[in-house]
Design an enzyme around this catalytic site. Structure first.
Site, PDB file in Angstrom:
ATOM      1  N   CYS A   1       9.804  56.349  66.496  1.00 20.71           N
ATOM      2  CA  CYS A   1       9.208  55.097  66.048  1.00 20.71           C
ATOM      3  C   CYS A   1      10.295  54.027  66.108  1.00 20.71           C
ATOM      4  CB  CYS A   1       8.662  55.269  64.633  1.00 20.71           C
ATOM      5  SG  CYS A   1       7.867  53.753  64.070  1.00 20.71           S
TER       6      CYS A   1
ATOM      7  N   CYS B   1       6.065  46.989  68.556  1.00 23.08           N
ATOM      8  CA  CYS B   1       6.102  48.429  68.818  1.00 23.08           C
ATOM      9  C   CYS B   1       7.319  48.801  69.677  1.00 23.08           C
ATOM     10  CB  CYS B   1       4.818  48.927  69.474  1.00 23.08           C
ATOM     11  SG  CYS B   1       4.709  50.724  69.462  1.00 23.08           S
TER      12      CYS B   1
HETATM   13  O1  PYC Z   1       7.654  50.788  66.755  1.00 19.12           O
HETATM   14  O2  PYC Z   1       7.586  52.587  67.996  1.00 19.12           O
HETATM   15  C1  PYC Z   1       7.128  51.859  67.133  1.00 19.12           C
HETATM   16  C2  PYC Z   1       5.862  52.254  66.466  1.00 19.12           C
HETATM   17  C3  PYC Z   1       5.087  53.332  66.733  1.00 19.12           C
HETATM   18  C4  PYC Z   1       4.012  53.296  65.857  1.00 19.12           C
HETATM   19  C5  PYC Z   1       4.166  52.194  65.057  1.00 19.12           C
HETATM   20  N1  PYC Z   1       5.303  51.565  65.447  1.00 19.12           N
END
Ligand code: PYC
Length: 324
Positions: free
Chosen positions: A95, A245
């Site tokens: 994550c 993300c």
């Molecule tokens: O930032 O990789 C990330 C992530 C995955 C799910 C929520 N955030």
């Protein structure tokens, strides 16, 4: 409504958000997963401690877009820690926003100082560079585009074409959005992304070893000329990522690199649906593999001790909302 024995009294956590997406770091009282690799510890966590995950992640103590992080002893001497990430439906491979949250939390606790550190995860080692008390750059696990131009037939939308890429989690990435990637369209974006996920599952379209593709990334243009793109990412538990993300940005970099649309070392500003941003770049490894670097900021906003009343009927979490 099941009654369960009281579990995990006195678990201390620190909550932060990274570009809008929260991370709850367990700093005391979490399960002891023993030794071995992070993969082995992850499978022990899944097998024996799923109650803990539900207890901490589900309502009323948690919520569907929360990511949890359990800090474990390092598996190798040079590492600062091992870390397991999880959410309302299970474990995550890696994550990105969570790693930034962990780094800022550990530095606030004085457990790590400024500069470079390594963290181990079930999908490999990640390097973190603490730039100041809130800004962190992570060097993610090697990422790559696995399949280009996968065509899906989405009922009500028609043909949707996208790539499948690994960035620490598996992603289907498409530039075909049925609406602007803006907050007023969250319901449409979520439903479109869920339909894509359903079709991927229905047609057994998976990662390179049969893994579920559980993250859907819809990308569109950003209104800011400095930013490469704006994205909407659907997470495995049905919530959308408030941050751009980290693993999704890594998957995006892998696709851009494979297409020859971004040079190694060149900055890519990835905007989220809420307008926050990661600055990203990559180094080329062998073949299609790249090593992404993602930079963002996290801020600790809460420190809490969770406990359970023996008569609380929801001490195991509220099931049946939008989680398995
Ligand atoms: O930032 O990789 C990330 C992530 C995955 C799910 C929520 N955030």
């Amino acid at each position: 409504m099941a009654t369960r024995p009281p579990i995990h009294p006195g678990v201390r956590v620190m909550d932060s958000h990274t570009e809008g997406e929260p991370t709850r770091v367990v700093i005391e009282g979490g399960p002891d997963l023993g030794g071995g690799t992070m993969k082995e510890r992850a499978s022990r966590f899944e097998q024996y401690h799923d109650d803990f995950r539900r207890w901490l992640m589900l309502e009323p103590r948690g919520y569907d877009y929360l990511v949890g992080a359990l800090i474990c002893p390092p598996t190798q001497k040079h590492q600062a820690a091992g870390v397991l990430f999880f959410n309302n439906v299970g474990l995550l491979g890696m994550c990105g926003h969570g790693t930034i949250g962990v780094a800022v939390t550990l530095s606030q606790l004085g457990r790590i100082g400024p500069g470079w550190h390594s963290l181990d995860t079930p999908v490999g080692e990640v390097r973190i560079e603490c730039l100041n008390d809130h800004q962190v750059a992570i060097t993610n696990v090697p990422s790559w585009r696995y399949r280009k131009g996968v065509v899906l037939e989405i009922p009500g939308y028609g043909q949707v074409i996208g790539d499948i890429a690994w960035g620490g989690n598996w992603f289907f990435l498409t530039e075909q959005s049925p609406c602007p990637i803006e907050l007023p369209f969250l319901a449409s974006l979520t439903s479109f992304a869920q339909d894509i996920r359903e079709q991927l599952e229905k047609h057994a379209i998976t990662g390179d070893s049969g893994e579920l593709i559980d993250h859907i990334e819809i990308t569109g243009p950003s209104a800011r000329h400095t930013h490469g793109a704006r994205n909407f990412v659907l997470c495995p538990g049905g919530a959308y990522d408030r941050s751009p993300c980290g693993t999704g940005t890594s998957a995006k970099l892998a696709c851009l690199a494979a297409e020859g649309k971004l040079e190694p070392g060149q900055s890519w500003f990835q905007e989220s649906v809420i307008g926050s941003c990661f600055e990203a770049s990559y180094q080329r490894l062998d073949g299609q593999r790249i090593l992404p670097r993602i930079m963002g900021s996290a801020y600790v906003y809460s420190e809490a001790t969770f406990t359970t009343h023996h008569a609380d009927p929801f001490q195991g979490g509220i099931y049946g909302l939008n989680h398995a």
